[in-house]
Write a protein that holds these residues in place. Structure first.
Motif, mmCIF file in Angstrom:
data_model
loop_
_atom_site.group_PDB
_atom_site.id
_atom_site.type_symbol
_atom_site.label_atom_id
_atom_site.label_comp_id
_atom_site.label_asym_id
_atom_site.label_seq_id
_atom_site.Cartn_x
_atom_site.Cartn_y
_atom_site.Cartn_z
ATOM 1 N N TYR A 63 1.020 -1.166 0.018
ATOM 2 C CA TYR A 63 0.017 0.064 -0.139
ATOM 3 C C TYR A 63 0.648 1.337 -0.062
ATOM 4 C CZ TYR A 63 -2.902 3.565 1.819
ATOM 5 O OH TYR A 63 -3.677 4.785 1.839
ATOM 6 N N ILE A 64 0.765 1.921 -1.082
ATOM 7 C CA ILE A 64 1.626 3.289 -1.137
ATOM 8 C C ILE A 64 0.852 4.428 -1.276
ATOM 9 C CG2 ILE A 64 3.369 4.433 -2.482
ATOM 10 C CD1 ILE A 64 4.329 1.773 -3.429
ATOM 11 N N ARG A 65 0.903 5.668 -0.279
ATOM 12 C CA ARG A 65 0.086 6.528 -0.451
ATOM 13 C C ARG A 65 1.112 7.956 -0.513
ATOM 14 N NH1 ARG A 65 -2.895 7.007 4.099
ATOM 15 N NH2 ARG A 65 -1.452 8.256 5.298
ATOM 16 N N ALA A 66 0.987 8.565 -1.745
ATOM 17 C CA ALA A 66 1.745 9.592 -2.306
ATOM 18 C C ALA A 66 0.920 10.929 -2.184
ATOM 19 C CB ALA A 66 2.506 9.286 -3.616
ATOM 20 N N ILE A 67 1.848 11.924 -1.602
ATOM 21 C CA ILE A 67 1.196 13.201 -1.629
ATOM 22 C C ILE A 67 1.971 14.120 -2.961
ATOM 23 C CG2 ILE A 67 1.017 15.238 -0.471
ATOM 24 C CD1 ILE A 67 0.936 13.921 2.025
ATOM 25 N N ILE A 68 1.002 14.808 -3.930
ATOM 26 C CA ILE A 68 1.617 15.387 -4.701
ATOM 27 C C ILE A 68 1.322 16.829 -4.418
ATOM 28 C CG2 ILE A 68 1.463 16.034 -7.423
ATOM 29 C CD1 ILE A 68 0.234 13.227 -7.750
ATOM 30 N N TYR A 69 2.559 17.518 -4.217
ATOM 31 C CA TYR A 69 2.390 18.975 -3.734
ATOM 32 C C TYR A 69 2.488 19.846 -5.111
ATOM 33 C CZ TYR A 69 3.484 17.478 1.040
ATOM 34 O OH TYR A 69 3.411 16.866 1.931
ATOM 35 N N VAL A 70 1.691 20.960 -5.246
ATOM 36 C CA VAL A 70 1.848 22.031 -6.330
ATOM 37 C C VAL A 70 1.787 23.215 -5.391
ATOM 38 C CG1 VAL A 70 0.726 20.780 -8.104
ATOM 39 C CG2 VAL A 70 -0.736 22.014 -6.343
ATOM 40 N N GLU A 71 2.203 24.441 -6.328
ATOM 41 C CA GLU A 71 2.334 25.624 -5.348
ATOM 42 C C GLU A 71 1.131 26.483 -5.489
ATOM 43 O OE1 GLU A 71 5.678 27.251 -7.254
ATOM 44 O OE2 GLU A 71 6.934 26.715 -5.359
ATOM 45 N N HIS A 72 -0.052 26.296 -6.019
ATOM 46 C CA HIS A 72 -1.121 27.137 -6.035
ATOM 47 C C HIS A 72 -2.326 26.141 -6.548
ATOM 48 C CE1 HIS A 72 1.547 30.623 -6.252
ATOM 49 N NE2 HIS A 72 2.155 29.978 -7.201
ATOM 50 N N ASP A 73 -3.412 26.865 -6.095
ATOM 51 C CA ASP A 73 -4.993 26.154 -6.147
ATOM 52 C C ASP A 73 -5.124 25.871 -7.596
ATOM 53 O OD1 ASP A 73 -5.463 26.102 -3.443
ATOM 54 O OD2 ASP A 73 -6.030 28.288 -3.438
ATOM 55 N N SER A 74 -4.821 26.917 -8.559
ATOM 56 C CA SER A 74 -5.110 26.762 -10.043
ATOM 57 C C SER A 74 -4.427 25.389 -10.274
ATOM 58 C CB SER A 74 -4.676 27.925 -10.751
ATOM 59 O OG SER A 74 -3.428 28.007 -10.509
ATOM 60 N N GLN A 75 -3.126 25.082 -9.986
ATOM 61 C CA GLN A 75 -2.641 24.102 -10.395
ATOM 62 C C GLN A 75 -3.063 22.689 -10.027
ATOM 63 O OE1 GLN A 75 1.173 25.119 -8.503
ATOM 64 N NE2 GLN A 75 1.974 26.278 -10.465
ATOM 65 N N LYS A 76 -3.518 22.713 -8.846
ATOM 66 C CA LYS A 76 -4.222 21.623 -8.089
ATOM 67 C C LYS A 76 -5.291 21.286 -9.186
ATOM 68 C CE LYS A 76 -6.742 19.662 -4.166
ATOM 69 N NZ LYS A 76 -6.738 19.863 -2.829
ATOM 70 N N GLY A 77 -6.191 22.171 -9.441
ATOM 71 C CA GLY A 77 -7.358 21.672 -10.333
ATOM 72 C C GLY A 77 -6.739 21.087 -11.568
ATOM 73 N N ILE A 78 -5.705 21.681 -12.323
ATOM 74 C CA ILE A 78 -5.249 21.298 -13.312
ATOM 75 C C ILE A 78 -4.920 19.755 -13.492
ATOM 76 C CG2 ILE A 78 -3.384 21.410 -15.332
ATOM 77 C CD1 ILE A 78 -3.867 24.268 -14.638
ATOM 78 N N LEU A 79 -4.004 19.330 -12.465
ATOM 79 C CA LEU A 79 -3.628 18.378 -12.066
ATOM 80 C C LEU A 79 -4.519 17.292 -12.009
ATOM 81 C CD1 LEU A 79 -0.488 17.591 -11.620
ATOM 82 C CD2 LEU A 79 -0.890 17.551 -9.359
ATOM 83 N N ILE A 80 -5.738 17.300 -11.188
ATOM 84 C CA ILE A 80 -6.708 16.508 -11.006
ATOM 85 C C ILE A 80 -7.481 16.251 -12.283
ATOM 86 C CG2 ILE A 80 -8.833 15.969 -9.815
ATOM 87 C CD1 ILE A 80 -7.408 17.497 -7.324
ATOM 88 N N GLY A 81 -7.822 17.465 -12.998
ATOM 89 C CA GLY A 81 -8.599 17.430 -14.246
ATOM 90 C C GLY A 81 -10.015 17.311 -13.866
ATOM 91 N N LYS A 82 -10.757 17.349 -15.084
ATOM 92 C CA LYS A 82 -12.086 17.388 -14.902
ATOM 93 C C LYS A 82 -12.804 15.741 -14.633
ATOM 94 C CE LYS A 82 -14.484 20.361 -18.490
ATOM 95 N NZ LYS A 82 -13.419 20.488 -19.365
ATOM 96 N N GLY A 83 -13.624 15.793 -13.653
ATOM 97 C CA GLY A 83 -13.854 14.669 -12.928
ATOM 98 C C GLY A 83 -12.809 13.433 -12.593
ATOM 99 N N GLY A 84 -11.507 14.296 -12.270
ATOM 100 C CA GLY A 84 -10.414 13.555 -11.651
ATOM 101 C C GLY A 84 -9.833 12.399 -12.792
ATOM 102 N N GLU A 85 -10.006 12.873 -14.058
ATOM 103 C CA GLU A 85 -9.665 11.950 -15.136
ATOM 104 C C GLU A 85 -8.014 11.991 -15.388
ATOM 105 O OE1 GLU A 85 -10.717 9.484 -17.086
ATOM 106 O OE2 GLU A 85 -12.752 9.797 -15.925
#
Ligand SMILES: Nc1nc2c(ncn2[C@@H]2O[C@H](COP(=O)(O)OP(=O)(O)OP(=O)(O)O)[C@@H](O)[C@H]2O)c(=O)[nH]1
Ligand SMILES: [Mg+2]
Length: 297
Positions: free
Chosen positions: A230-252
């Motif tokens: 079981y591996i849980r990784a945290i992906i850090y970004v610098e801004h909220d907008s980047q978080k949205g892009i990283l996750i993408g529509k519906g988390g795709e």
């Protein structure tokens, strides 16, 4: 009886010249991550190759950033300097498109320390053969390299010869690591790197550079997950907008990263894993020296 040779071999050069591709080619293993983007490698990656009568400890390094913009860049440069310091032999890797300012900056580090160095001119699959000689000639006026070796790390052209020459110039000595070691970095380092590689491959512009991966939990054969790791990784970004892009529509988008990363992690570890990815915002983390250090850079 032939004597045994061993030593540290630093692989240094400008970003994107093919250092990690070469290290993987020498080891015949995918150890160091490779992407088409510059500044993929951020820390020292150790790859150990043991032969009949030698052990070469290759040190892959970040590409030299000429205009450091934050603590991460400054640490990347420091890693390069440290690697040159600790190397018995340095492989300066360059592209065959002329000598660039960044090449000269790294060459100065080698010169200052009067290090034994081999010049590897990479990506020769992209040029005409008659362009090589004038280039080697230019380089030979700048430093007394032990060897000048044209290669294509990607096509594994000239890599065997390069290895022979590296071994030739290694000092005599006992093995530095047990002979079955291929690295001294822990599994979790490579797991984080594989996730980062997928992010470098899938996202554009600033996103990959603003991203860091930290392994938060790594449980081997966790019965809760059907005996998979079981591996849980945290992906850090610098801004909220980047978080949205990283996750993408519906988390795709994140799903795709997770799937590709998991497959490669499983190949690397040789066992099945359950991979969980979490995205967190950590404002301007690259400027935070303590945080950058905590990430292992
Ligand atoms: N055509 C060609 N491309 C190559 C060769 N070697 C590496 N590349 C490509 O160059 C790009 C960068 O390769 P890397 O190995 O990541 O380069 P690097 O020097 O480690 O880059 P940083 O870690 O960013 O400093 C990738 O797209 C490789 O496939 C080569 O011999 N020929
Ligand atoms: Mg690299």
């Amino acid at each position: 009886m032939a004597s045994f040779k061993s030593g540290y071999v630093g692989i240094v050069g400008r970003p994107n010249v093919g250092k990690s591709t070469l290290m993987n080619g020498l080891l015949q293993t995918k150890l160091s991550i490779v992407t088409p983007k510059a500044q993929t490698t951020r820390s020292k990656v150790v790859g150990i190759l043991t032969g009949e009568n030698y052990q070469a400890v290759f040190l892959d390094t970040p590409g030299y950033v000429l205009n450091p913009q934050h603590e991460l860049h400054r640490l990347m440069i420091r890693r390069i300097e440290e690697v040159i310091d600790e190397s018995d032999l340095v492989v300066l890797m360059v592209e065959p498109y002329g000598i660039k300012k960044g090449d000269l900056t790294i060459l100065d580090l080698i010169k200052d320390r009067q290090k034994k160095a081999i010049l590897a001119i990479n990506k020769i699959d992209t040029i005409r053969k008659d362009e090589l000689l004038p280039l080697m000639d230019e380089w030979s006026k700048l430093y007394d390299f032990l060897e000048y070796v044209p290669i294509s790390a990607l096509k594994l052209d000239g890599v065997d010869l390069l290895l022979d020459l590296i071994v030739k110039h290694l000092p005599e000595g006992e093995p530095l690591y047990p002979e079955d070691y291929i690295t001294d970095r822990p599994e979790r380092f490579f797991v984080a790197e594989i996730i980062r590689e997928k992010i470098f491959q899938y996202y554009r512009q600033e996103i990959p550079y603003a991203t860091a991966v930290e392994i938060d939990e790594f449980v081997e054969q966790d019965p809760e997950h059907g005996d998979k790791d079981y591996i849980r990784a945290i992906i850090y970004v610098e801004h909220d907008s980047q978080k949205g892009i990283l996750i993408g529509k519906g988390g795709e988008a994140m799903k795709r990263v997770g799937m590709q990363a998991r497959q490669e992690i499983e190949m690397f570890l040789g066992r099945p894993v359950h991979l969980e990815l979490w995205v967190k915002v950590r404002k301007n983390w690259r400027k935070d020296l303590n945080f950058v250090r905590r990430l292992g850079y």
